[in-house]
Write an enzyme that holds these catalytic residues in place. Structure first.
Site, PDB file in Angstrom:
ATOM      1  N   SER A  70      64.335  33.552  27.225  1.00 20.84           N
ATOM      2  CA  SER A  70      63.902  34.049  26.249  1.00 20.84           C
ATOM      3  C   SER A  70      64.721  34.284  25.050  1.00 20.84           C
ATOM      4  CB  SER A  70      63.286  35.966  25.993  1.00 20.84           C
ATOM      5  OG  SER A  70      64.520  36.555  26.488  1.00 20.84           O
ATOM      6  N   LYS A 107      69.099  40.495  24.736  1.00 19.64           N
ATOM      7  CA  LYS A 107      68.073  40.673  23.717  1.00 19.64           C
ATOM      8  C   LYS A 107      69.411  40.861  22.245  1.00 19.64           C
ATOM      9  CE  LYS A 107      64.160  39.951  25.165  1.00 19.64           C
ATOM     10  NZ  LYS A 107      64.544  39.551  27.334  1.00 19.64           N
TER      11      LYS A 107
END
Length: 149
Positions: A70, A107
């Protein structure tokens, strides 16, 4: 709240740096040119301990191995090692290790007027807005990425 497939957290493996290590790696402190070649400088070699060189706050630093994709557009790939400092204050645009609803993930933080978002750096994944319903904590801030090229 469980995370759906597009929000699925990476599997992260945590390690504490071995600051007692006596491993000395050869190190040339004179920078290497990324443009035109520079004259060779003989015998400038010394040693470096990467545990100490890449760690500012010894007691609050961890190495974390990434499993997942990701964050590939931020240069963080599957099997990379992240160096994470838990003493750094979270801030907008920092890359963070976050604990959300029982899972760890890496993230980019994005602070908007309507709240905090965890932003993936891969178009195949969707941003995740943090709500009061989430069990959420920013665990640490990524300071370095170690990767095999």
């Amino acid at each position: 709240m469980s995370l759906d497939r597009k929000h699925k957290a990476q599997k992260l493996t945590f390690f504490k740096p071995d600051l007692q290590s006596e491993l000395k790696i050869p190190y040339v402190s004179q920078g290497v040119s990324a443009g035109f070649p520079s004259p060779a400088l003989d015998f400038l070699e010394t040693t470096i301990d990467l545990n100490k060189a890449l760690t500012e706050n010894l007691d609050m630093t961890f190495y974390i191995k990434v499993e997942g994709h990701s964050m590939t557009d931020a240069g963080i790939n599957d099997k990379d090692i992240l160096i994470v400092d838990r003493s750094i204050e979270p801030a907008d645009t920092k890359i963070a290790i976050c604990f959300i609803d029982g899972e760890f993930t890496v993230k980019r933080l994005k602070l908007e007027k309507d709240g905090l978002y965890l932003m993936p750096e891969n178009k195949a994944y969707k941003p995740l807005k943090i709500s009061e319903e989430n069990n959420f904590m920013i665990w640490g801030i990524v300071t370095y990425v170690i990767k095999k090229i």
